[in-house]
Design an enzyme around this catalytic site. Structure first.
Site, PDB file in Angstrom:
ATOM      1  N   TRP A 499       0.817  -1.224   0.000  1.00 43.98           N
ATOM      2  CA  TRP A 499       0.000   0.000   0.000  1.00 43.98           C
ATOM      3  C   TRP A 499       0.850   1.274   0.000  1.00 43.98           C
ATOM      4  O   TRP A 499       0.421   2.311   0.507  1.00 43.98           O
ATOM      5  CB  TRP A 499      -0.973   0.011   1.189  1.00 43.98           C
ATOM      6  CG  TRP A 499      -1.853  -1.186   1.232  1.00 43.98           C
ATOM      7  CD1 TRP A 499      -2.941  -1.442   0.435  1.00 43.98           C
ATOM      8  CD2 TRP A 499      -1.725  -2.324   2.094  1.00 43.98           C
ATOM      9  NE1 TRP A 499      -3.486  -2.663   0.752  1.00 43.98           N
ATOM     10  CE2 TRP A 499      -2.765  -3.225   1.762  1.00 43.98           C
ATOM     11  CE3 TRP A 499      -0.836  -2.675   3.111  1.00 43.98           C
ATOM     12  CZ2 TRP A 499      -2.933  -4.439   2.420  1.00 43.98           C
ATOM     13  CZ3 TRP A 499      -1.004  -3.887   3.755  1.00 43.98           C
ATOM     14  CH2 TRP A 499      -2.034  -4.755   3.413  1.00 43.98           C
ATOM     15  N   HIS A 500       2.028   1.210  -0.592  1.00 47.41           N
ATOM     16  CA  HIS A 500       2.897   2.384  -0.662  1.00 47.41           C
ATOM     17  C   HIS A 500       2.992   2.915  -2.098  1.00 47.41           C
ATOM     18  O   HIS A 500       4.021   3.444  -2.505  1.00 47.41           O
ATOM     19  CB  HIS A 500       4.292   2.046  -0.136  1.00 47.41           C
ATOM     20  CG  HIS A 500       4.319   1.672   1.308  1.00 47.41           C
ATOM     21  ND1 HIS A 500       5.455   1.198   1.942  1.00 47.41           N
ATOM     22  CD2 HIS A 500       3.348   1.711   2.264  1.00 47.41           C
ATOM     23  CE1 HIS A 500       5.178   0.939   3.213  1.00 47.41           C
ATOM     24  NE2 HIS A 500       3.895   1.239   3.426  1.00 47.41           N
ATOM     25  N   TYR A 501       1.921   2.762  -2.860  1.00 47.17           N
ATOM     26  CA  TYR A 501       1.934   3.224  -4.246  1.00 47.17           C
ATOM     27  C   TYR A 501       2.019   4.748  -4.296  1.00 47.17           C
ATOM     28  O   TYR A 501       1.566   5.452  -3.397  1.00 47.17           O
ATOM     29  CB  TYR A 501       0.723   2.696  -5.016  1.00 47.17           C
ATOM     30  CG  TYR A 501      -0.619   2.956  -4.378  1.00 47.17           C
ATOM     31  CD1 TYR A 501      -1.319   4.133  -4.628  1.00 47.17           C
ATOM     32  CD2 TYR A 501      -1.204   2.010  -3.539  1.00 47.17           C
ATOM     33  CE1 TYR A 501      -2.553   4.368  -4.056  1.00 47.17           C
ATOM     34  CE2 TYR A 501      -2.447   2.235  -2.953  1.00 47.17           C
ATOM     35  CZ  TYR A 501      -3.114   3.408  -3.218  1.00 47.17           C
ATOM     36  OH  TYR A 501      -4.342   3.647  -2.646  1.00 47.17           O
ATOM     37  N   HIS A 502       2.618   5.241  -5.349  1.00 47.67           N
ATOM     38  CA  HIS A 502       2.900   6.669  -5.466  1.00 47.67           C
ATOM     39  C   HIS A 502       3.069   7.023  -6.938  1.00 47.67           C
ATOM     40  O   HIS A 502       3.092   6.158  -7.802  1.00 47.67           O
ATOM     41  CB  HIS A 502       4.166   7.030  -4.678  1.00 47.67           C
ATOM     42  CG  HIS A 502       5.355   6.185  -5.017  1.00 47.67           C
ATOM     43  ND1 HIS A 502       5.540   4.925  -4.474  1.00 47.67           N
ATOM     44  CD2 HIS A 502       6.408   6.387  -5.839  1.00 47.67           C
ATOM     45  CE1 HIS A 502       6.655   4.391  -4.960  1.00 47.67           C
ATOM     46  NE2 HIS A 502       7.194   5.263  -5.797  1.00 47.67           N
TER      47      HIS A 502
END
Length: 564
Positions: A499-502
């Site tokens: 959940w660290h998409y950017h």
């Protein structure tokens, strides 16, 4: 550069003025005087600043700006307070499994076949994540060009409200010892800093297991100068047309309440008033496109009038791959999320969690996710032998730094409630795959270490645990027989999100180094969509810091502008 104009004398003077301007009172959550349902809002309202998105960055940004100006904060979800699945550490998994339209966690599935989530609640991702709190590295701060002193002050401002030293118990202690045993050294103890070796990081869960989120940062706000509207879905940013060679200028937003009523929020007259977009790595590029800023052909295909042909909007999307191993334990383990991390020289981060694990629930959740996506699970991942649950288990996982692999985001419709289509291209760059293999080898060594001996059943091997992972319904990707003998294939087949998409509104491509959207005036993007790489082992501390940092910078710009 962002840092070049931050003269220490001017900043100190400005900071003193800001401190003196802070009201002698503040309001504790849940903010009954300024948090309202959007249905109660007038049809037309006006403010000095409009912040789109009450998430990890938006709350810090709005709280800071409200010290001197009237701020409207628009959040498409509700409050995090009173929901035990948010506030209690035991509710983490249940929150992610909730696929109802009112869930604070909105499911999306990338075209890569990986389950993912975006927040739909005040506090954003900090209200639904695993809670790890750690800063970006000093090298990252220098590379981005932030002012190091203001960064440090901004981190401390955040930490006073939401960060805690976790109580490290049996499983986390064993993993920490195992990492040191296999050479992930030195032992850095407890620290928020990003340092090579093994450390205990911070947590947004306090000693009672109660979650603190970015929403708590609104306790810093001046309640007389901030308005928070909940269940307010922004449909479009509005612009004044550019005339005489001037750029189009953002002058407000149109938003919809939960009853479907439309409202208009305008900026008050003033050359420095702005719309600030903080809707996250999916929401911010999506909102730019819905407002006419993006790839022209894509916008036209959806019947959107093109304000600015900007092909880089939605590009550079990245999601840090995660691969994990479940270790059934013959002895009870504590309920823990991320506390210990091994930061390796090859840029793979080894982390751990633990607690009772409902394997049958895992299968049910995966089937629900697949049904929503109109897809089906690979039959090879449903193995009845593993579904005797619950079991006591620890989890060891790795997250890749970066990553090098990038993808893109496209609109799926003109409805802002719909998820855009996202492709992350996991492991497309072979350097990511090489890091994953090195990380999984390190995990195998930790599993085989003497430190974890008491937490494994007799004769359990790392390879056997890896093979078992191939039978779990982790994603919608096909399984390959070679995954049991090839760590490269194992990484590809079992990849999940952390959940660290950017990306999607990256600095230098969509926004400048002051986070102003290129080609228009009066609009900035301030959130993780601007990142090229994910900062540190978990980005949430840095995203909160960025909201405070840029709020301070904007206030300073106003002060200097007024003096001139």
């Amino acid at each position: 550069m962002v840092s070049s104009s931050w003269n220490p004398f001017i900043f100190s003077y400005f900071f003193g003025i800001l401190i003196l301007s802070i009201p002698c009172f503040s309001e504790k959550a849940p903010y009954s005087t300024f948090a309202k349902d959007a249905t109660s809002a007038p049809k037309v309202i006006s403010f000095d600043y409009i912040v789109i998105g009450g998430g990890t960055s938006g709350c810090a940004l709005a709280a800071t700006l409200s010290q001197s100006f009237n701020v409207l904060l628009l959040e498409r979800g509700g409050l995090p307070y009173g929901n035990p699945n948010i506030t209690n550490i035991n509710g983490f998994s249940s929150n992610l499994a909730n696929t109802s339209p009112s869930s604070p966690s909105q499911l999306f599935i990338s075209t890569d076949g990986v389950f993912n989530h975006r927040a739909r609640v005040l506090g954003g991702g900090s209200a639904i994540n695993a809670g790890f709190f750690t800063r970006a590295s000093a090298e990252y701060v220098r590379k981005v060009g932030w002012n190091e002193k203001v960064v440090n002050d901004s981190y401390q401002w955040v930490e006073k409200k939401v960060a805690f030293q976790p109580q490290v118990k049996q499983w986390q202690s064993a993993v920490k010892s195992g990492l040191l045993e296999v050479g992930v050294e030195p032992d850095n103890g407890f620290t928020y800093e990003h340092l090579y070796g093994t450390k205990v990081g911070g947590s947004i869960f306090d000693s009672q297991g109660h979650r603190h989120t970015a929403a708590d940062l609104l306790e810093y706000a001046d309640p007389t100068k901030i308005s928070l509207l909940l269940y307010a879905t922004v449909e479009q940013i509005m612009f004044k047309p550019g005339v005489g060679g001037r750029k189009p200028r953002a002058n407000g937003v149109r938003f919809q309440d939960s009853k479907g009523n439309s409202h208009l929020a305008y900026l008050k007259e003033g050359p420095m008033n702005e719309v600030l977009l903080s809707a996250g790595a999916l929401g911010s590029p999506q909102m730019l496109m819905l407002s006419g800023i993006g790839p022209a052909e894509q916008l036209k295909a959806h019947g959107i009038s093109v304000l600015l042909d900007q092909p880089m909007v939605g590009m550079g999307m990245s999601d840090n791959p995660m691969n994990a191993v479940i270790i059934p334990s013959p002895k009870p383990v504590e309920v823990s999320l991320i506390q210990v991390v091994g930061i390796t020289e090859f840029e793979s981060y080894i982390e751990a969690s633990s607690g009772p694990l409902e394997l049958d629930w895992l299968r049910t959740m995966a089937n629900d996710f697949a049904r929503i996506a109109n897809q089906s699970l690979d039959p090879s991942v449903i193995n009845p032998r593993i579904l005797n649950s619950p079991i006591q288990a620890g989890v060891i996982l790795e997250k890749l730094a970066g990553p090098f692999s990038t993808g893109f985001l496209q609109l799926s419709s003109k409805d802002p409630n719909d998820n855009p289509l996202v492709t992350f291209n996991y492991f497309k760059d072979p350097r990511d795959l090489q890091r994953c293999v090195q990380g999984m080898r390190t995990i195998a060594e930790v599993i085989e270490s003497t430190s974890l001996f008491d937490f494994k059943y007799p004769f359990t091997t790392a390879q056997a645990l890896f093979d078992t992972m191939l039978t779990f319904p982790l994603n919608l990707r096909p399984r390959h027989l070679s995954a049991s003998v090839s760590l490269e294939q194992f990484c590809i087949d079992t990849v999940v999100t952390i959940w660290h998409y950017h990306g999607g509104c990256q600095v230098g491509k969509v926004v400048d180094r002051d986070y102003k959207v290129l080609g228009v005036d009066g609009l900035r993007v301030i959130d993780g969509s601007t990142f090229i790489d994910s900062p540190g082992t978990n980005p949430q501390a840095t995203v909160m810091m960025l909201g405070r940092y840029m709020g301070m910078k904007i206030l300073r710009e106003r002060l200097v502008g007024a003096r001139n």
